[in-house]
Design an enzyme around this catalytic site. Structure first.
Site, PDB file in Angstrom:
ATOM      1  CG  ASP A  16      -2.041   1.000   1.128  1.00 33.35           C
ATOM      2  OD1 ASP A  16      -2.409   1.376  -0.014  1.00 33.35           O
ATOM      3  OD2 ASP A  16      -2.552   1.426   2.174  1.00 33.35           O
ATOM      4  CG  ASN A  64      -7.898  -1.637  -5.020  1.00 32.12           C
ATOM      5  OD1 ASN A  64      -6.990  -2.456  -4.887  1.00 32.12           O
ATOM      6  ND2 ASN A  64      -8.136  -0.702  -4.113  1.00 32.12           N
TER       7      ASN A  64
HETATM    8  C1  IPE Z   1      -5.297  -2.525  -0.066  1.00 31.70           C
HETATM    9  O1  IPE Z   1      -5.030  -1.177  -0.227  1.00 31.70           O
HETATM   10  C2  IPE Z   1      -5.306  -3.213  -1.388  1.00 31.70           C
HETATM   11  C3  IPE Z   1      -4.006  -3.327  -2.055  1.00 31.70           C
HETATM   12  C4  IPE Z   1      -2.854  -2.955  -1.581  1.00 31.70           C
HETATM   13  C5  IPE Z   1      -4.051  -3.941  -3.350  1.00 31.70           C
HETATM   14  P1  IPE Z   1      -6.191  -0.088  -0.354  1.00 31.70           P
HETATM   15  O2  IPE Z   1      -5.518   1.208  -0.542  1.00 31.70           O
HETATM   16  O3  IPE Z   1      -7.161  -0.502  -1.398  1.00 31.70           O
HETATM   17  O4  IPE Z   1      -6.894  -0.194   1.062  1.00 31.70           O
HETATM   18  P2  IPE Z   1      -7.804   0.841   1.846  1.00 31.70           P
HETATM   19  O5  IPE Z   1      -8.836   1.343   0.879  1.00 31.70           O
HETATM   20  O6  IPE Z   1      -6.908   1.949   2.313  1.00 31.70           O
HETATM   21  O7  IPE Z   1      -8.351   0.072   2.981  1.00 31.70           O
HETATM   22  C1  IPE Z   2      -1.627   0.300  -3.333  1.00 35.43           C
HETATM   23  O1  IPE Z   2      -1.396   1.658  -3.300  1.00 35.43           O
HETATM   24  C2  IPE Z   2      -1.940  -0.227  -4.710  1.00 35.43           C
HETATM   25  C3  IPE Z   2      -3.354  -0.523  -4.948  1.00 35.43           C
HETATM   26  C4  IPE Z   2      -4.268  -0.523  -4.027  1.00 35.43           C
HETATM   27  C5  IPE Z   2      -3.757  -0.841  -6.297  1.00 35.43           C
HETATM   28  P1  IPE Z   2      -2.582   2.717  -3.310  1.00 35.43           P
HETATM   29  O2  IPE Z   2      -2.942   2.991  -4.731  1.00 35.43           O
HETATM   30  O3  IPE Z   2      -3.684   2.299  -2.442  1.00 35.43           O
HETATM   31  O4  IPE Z   2      -1.853   3.985  -2.711  1.00 35.43           O
HETATM   32  P2  IPE Z   2      -2.425   4.961  -1.595  1.00 35.43           P
HETATM   33  O5  IPE Z   2      -2.814   4.112  -0.431  1.00 35.43           O
HETATM   34  O6  IPE Z   2      -3.583   5.668  -2.207  1.00 35.43           O
HETATM   35  O7  IPE Z   2      -1.284   5.850  -1.293  1.00 35.43           O
HETATM   36 MG    MG Z   3      -4.069   2.524  -0.457  1.00 35.32          MG
END
Ligand code: IPE
Ligand code: IPE
Ligand code: MG
Length: 230
Positions: A16, A64
Site C-alpha cells: 500500500d 479497488n
Molecule cells: C489494499 O489497499 C489493497 C491493495 C494494496 C491492493 P487499499 O488502498 O485498497 O486499502 P484501503 O482502501 O486503504 O483500505
Molecule cells: C496500493 O497503493 C496499490 C493498490 C491498491 C492498487 P494505493 O494505490 O492504495 O496507494 P495509496 O494508499 O492511495 O497511497
Molecule cells: Mg491505499
C-alpha cells in the site's frame, strides 16, 4: 527465552501507499504504481535468496474497482506488461506463479497472460509467487460456499475440507502479513488465512520498501512468540 533464528516460510504483503508516494512528489498516482511494480522484483529475488519459500502480494482488491477508470486501466496495463516481461525470468529462477482472485471482468489479454505464466511455471518447486489481483477475502469465502452448494456436498466439512475450496488451497497460511503505507488494517486480504499470522506494519510507502526491510521483518518475526492459542 533464547532468540529464535527462523525464516518464515510464507510472507504476504499488502503493498500500500503507491498513490501517496507519488502525490507527495507532486506526481500523478500512476507514477507511484509504476515505482511500486518496479519494487517487486528486487524484493522477491531477495526473499528467495534468504530462504523464504512463498511471497503473496496484494496488488488489486475487489474494492479497488471503486477507483477511476483511468487508474484502473493503468494498473491493468502495467500488471499485464509485468507478467509478460517477467514470467520467463521467474521461470528460469524456478519460481512458480499463482494468481489469487477472480478473472471476472479482467481484460482478455491479461487473463491470457496470467494463464500462460501459471502454466509455464507450474512445475517449479523452489519458490511460489502468489499474486492477489482482483482478490477479496470475502469474495473467496463466498465462492467457496457456492462451490460447495453446487457440488451438492451434504456432509459436514472440517476446516481443512473448507479450505480446499479456497483460491489459496495450494499455499500454507502466511506466517507474516506485512502492510506498508501506515494503515493498520487488512482491507479484505486473507482474512481466514491470517488468523494466526504475525502482523507487521510499516509507515513507509510500498515504493520505498527495501530488501533491508525484509531483514527487519525477519528480526521482528523472531522476536514474536507464537502461541496458536496454547
Ligand atoms: C489494499 O489497499 C489493497 C491493495 C494494496 C491492493 P487499499 O488502498 O485498497 O486499502 P484501503 O482502501 O486503504 O483500505
Ligand atoms: C496500493 O497503493 C496499490 C493498490 C491498491 C492498487 P494505493 O494505490 O492504495 O496507494 P495509496 O494508499 O492511495 O497511497
Ligand atoms: Mg491505499
Amino acid at each position: 527465552m533464547s532468540k529464535k533464528n527462523s525464516i518464515p516460510k510464507h510472507i504476504a504483503i499488502i503493498m500500500d501507499g503507491n498513490g501517496r508516494w507519488a502525490s507527495k512528489r507532486g506526481l500523478d498516482r500512476s507514477k507511484g504504481h509504476l515505482k511500486g511494480y518496479e519494487n517487486i522484483k528486487p524484493n522477491v529475488i531477495y526473499a528467495k535468496k534468504i530462504g523464504i519459500k512463498c511471497i503473496t502480494l496484494f496488488a488489486f482488491s475487489t474494492e479497488n474497482w471503486n477507483r477511476s477508470s483511468k487508474e484502473i486501466n493503468f494498473i491493468f496495463d502495467l500488471a499485464s506488461k509485468v507478467i509478460y516481461e517477467e514470467s520467463k525470468f521467474l521461470n528460469k529462477n524456478k519460481v512458480r506463479i499463482i494468481h489469487l482472485g477472480s478473472i471476472d471482468n479482467l481484460p482478455e489479454k491479461m487473463i491470457d497472460r496470467i494463464k500462460k505464466s501459471e502454466e509455464m511455471t507450474k512445475d517449479n518447486k523452489d519458490f511460489t509467487l502468489a499474486v492477489a489481483f482482483n482478490y477479496g477475502s470475502r469474495d473467496e469465502i463466498l465462492r467457496a460456499v457456492n462451490k460447495i452448494i453446487d457440488s451438492r456436498i451434504n456432509t459436514q466439512l472440517s476446516e481443512e475440507d473448507f479450505e480446499s475450496f479456497f483460491m489459496t488451497n495450494m499455499l500454507s497460511n502466511p506466517d507474516v502479513v506485512i502492510r506498508t503505507g501506515g494503515e493498520k488494517r487488512l482491507s479484505n486480504f486473507l482474512l481466514w488465512q491470517s488468523a494466526y499470522s504475525e502482523l507487521i506494519f510499516f509507515d513507509k510507502f510500498w515504493p520505498d520498501f527495501e530488501t533491508h526491510d525484509l531483514d527487519l521483518v525477519i528480526d521482528e518475526y523472531n522476536n514474536r512468540i507464537r502461541n496458536f492459542g496454547s
